[in-house]
Scaffold this active site. Structure first.
Site, short mmCIF file in Angstrom:
data_model
loop_
_atom_site.label_atom_id
_atom_site.label_comp_id
_atom_site.label_asym_id
_atom_site.label_seq_id
_atom_site.Cartn_x
_atom_site.Cartn_y
_atom_site.Cartn_z
N ASP A 166 27.26 12.95 122.67
CA ASP A 166 28.71 12.73 122.57
C ASP A 166 29.03 11.25 122.78
O ASP A 166 29.74 10.89 123.70
CB ASP A 166 29.46 13.60 123.62
CG ASP A 166 29.13 13.19 125.05
OD1 ASP A 166 28.01 12.68 125.29
OD2 ASP A 166 29.99 13.36 125.93
N ASP A 179 24.92 7.42 125.73
CA ASP A 179 24.33 8.16 124.60
C ASP A 179 23.79 7.19 123.56
O ASP A 179 22.74 7.43 122.96
CB ASP A 179 25.38 9.02 123.91
CG ASP A 179 26.06 10.00 124.83
OD1 ASP A 179 25.65 11.17 124.84
OD2 ASP A 179 27.00 9.61 125.53
N ASN A 189 32.73 12.86 125.63
CA ASN A 189 33.34 11.62 126.11
C ASN A 189 34.64 11.32 125.37
O ASN A 189 35.56 10.73 125.93
CB ASN A 189 32.37 10.45 125.94
CG ASN A 189 31.22 10.51 126.93
OD1 ASN A 189 31.42 10.90 128.07
ND2 ASN A 189 30.04 10.13 126.51
N THR A 239 22.72 15.27 125.71
CA THR A 239 23.27 14.24 126.60
C THR A 239 24.80 14.31 126.63
O THR A 239 25.45 13.33 126.98
CB THR A 239 22.81 12.83 126.17
OG1 THR A 239 23.28 12.58 124.83
CG2 THR A 239 21.31 12.70 126.22
N PHE A 244 30.43 15.43 134.81
CA PHE A 244 31.27 15.52 133.61
C PHE A 244 30.72 16.48 132.54
O PHE A 244 31.45 17.34 132.04
CB PHE A 244 31.51 14.13 132.99
CG PHE A 244 32.28 14.21 131.71
CD1 PHE A 244 33.66 14.32 131.72
CD2 PHE A 244 31.63 14.22 130.48
CE1 PHE A 244 34.39 14.44 130.55
CE2 PHE A 244 32.35 14.34 129.30
CZ PHE A 244 33.73 14.44 129.33
N ASN A 245 29.46 16.32 132.13
CA ASN A 245 28.95 17.12 131.00
C ASN A 245 29.03 18.62 131.28
O ASN A 245 29.31 19.41 130.38
CB ASN A 245 27.49 16.77 130.69
CG ASN A 245 27.35 15.45 129.96
OD1 ASN A 245 28.32 14.92 129.43
ND2 ASN A 245 26.14 14.92 129.95
N HIS A 293 23.16 6.94 132.55
CA HIS A 293 22.76 8.34 132.67
C HIS A 293 21.83 8.84 131.55
O HIS A 293 20.72 9.30 131.80
CB HIS A 293 24.01 9.24 132.67
CG HIS A 293 25.07 8.84 133.64
ND1 HIS A 293 24.94 9.03 134.99
CD2 HIS A 293 26.29 8.27 133.46
CE1 HIS A 293 26.04 8.61 135.60
NE2 HIS A 293 26.87 8.14 134.69
N ASP A 294 22.35 8.83 130.32
CA ASP A 294 21.72 9.60 129.25
C ASP A 294 20.31 9.16 128.85
O ASP A 294 19.47 10.01 128.52
CB ASP A 294 22.62 9.60 128.00
CG ASP A 294 23.92 10.34 128.23
OD1 ASP A 294 23.99 11.11 129.20
OD2 ASP A 294 24.86 10.15 127.44
CA LIG Z 1 26.78 11.60 127.01
#
Ligand SMILES: [Ca+2]
Length: 313
Positions: free
Chosen positions: A13, A18, A42, A127, A168-169, A242-243
């Site tokens: 996303d 990402d 996102n 992700t 969030f995800n 993060h991703d």
């Molecule tokens: Ca992401």
């Protein structure tokens, strides 16, 4: 470690982090990127799909289908992360017209097609919110046994980031996450506990910018915006990237320590909706359904990212 290339589908996303995951997946010699699917997260699907095509163009992605998937979560109302990723979902750099076009298939069907045509050797790398993967599992349940494993960014066994309890995800589609965590396939979870160790500091950005190739420069531009919003929202001096930890795990799991845990997604909690309840101490007696990442070899991780982005010319 073998020299085998790991086949993956990146389900994303984009999203600044990402975008970096796609940069790594496109070029790392241990990764065989078979498809990219896009999900709302996102930002809206219209925007995340456009961003995916922009990044695919920037990294010279060819012969790999990019397909747009689910535009809404399964049950809950939609949430986006424009405070972190901006109005476009990928604010910062200026992109021209993308040269990569969307595959005509729905992202869910692309996941199903690739898995059903495979020998069970494709790893799913989500992700973003897990809507595409969950719908694929429900639309064609036979894909489950063909998934080699799922290496996802999401959740936390400690603190959340969209609520005190939730990441969030997972929060963006908890019911989809429930489908994925109960699908019976091996899962590697890159939660916030791990990704908050992957802080993209100024020296890291400078080192990568100095590589000088257009992808490295794009990385630096993305990180400048991401650094600003992460500082505004969370007070971080350097943003957690993060991703890309998911792609790094597939390419080189020795960068990580994981711990087997039973992970269950909270679907009814008023304050805890979307929390990944991770049984760190095994107190429920439920068998583990995920390897949850707990420790990152930080210097080697940044060497990995830098050396991979150096492969671009
Ligand atoms: Ca992401």
């Amino acid at each position: 470690m073998t020299n085998r290339r790991e086949k993956i589908i990146l389900d994303m996303d984009p999203g600044h982090d990402d975008a970096v995951a796609l940069m790594l997946a496109r070029i790392h010699p241990r990764i065989d990127l078979r498809g990219v699917t896009v999900v709302a997260g996102n930002q809206t699907l219209e925007k995340t799909a456009r961003n995916a095509l922009n990044v695919a163009t920037a990294v010279g992605l060819k012969g790999v289908p990019v397909a747009a998937g689910m535009s809404r979560p399964l049950v809950r109302e939609q949430v986006i992360a424009d405070d972190i990723h901006g109005v476009t979902g990928l604010d910062g750099p200026v992109f021209g017209e993308p040269e990569v076009a969307l595959d005509p298939r729905h992202g869910v069907d692309l996941i199903i097609d690739l898995l059903m045509a495979s020998d069970g050797d494709i790893t799913l790398v989500p992700t973003g919110p897990l809507t595409n993967v969950a719908v694929a599992l429900r639309k064609e349940p036979r894909i489950a046994e063909r998934i080699r494993r799922i290496v996802l960014m999401g959740g936390a066994y400690q603190l959340g980031n969209i609520t005190p309890a939730a990441e969030f995800n997972i929060y963006a589609d908890p019911e989809a996450a429930h489908v994925v965590f109960t699908c019976g396939r091996p899962i590697v979870m890159m939660g916030l506990d791990l990704t908050r160790q992957a802080l993209c500091t100024r020296p890291v950005v400078q080192r990568i910018r100095a590589l000088g190739n257009p992808v490295a420069v794009l990385f630096a531009e993305l990180m400048e915006f991401f650094t600003k919003t992460q500082k505004e929202v969370f007070g971080w001096e350097a943003p957690p990237l993060h991703d890309p930890t998911t792609v790094a795990w597939v390419a080189d799991p020795t960068l990580f320590e994981t711990k087997p845990m039973h992970v269950e997604v909270e679907l009814r909690g008023e304050k805890t909706y979307g929390r990944t309840c991770c049984d760190f101490y095994g107190i429920t007696g439920n068998g583990a359904n995920a390897e949850v990442a707990v420790k990152l070899d930080v210097p080697r991780f940044w060497d990995f990212v830098t050396e991979t982005l150096a492969l671009y010319s």
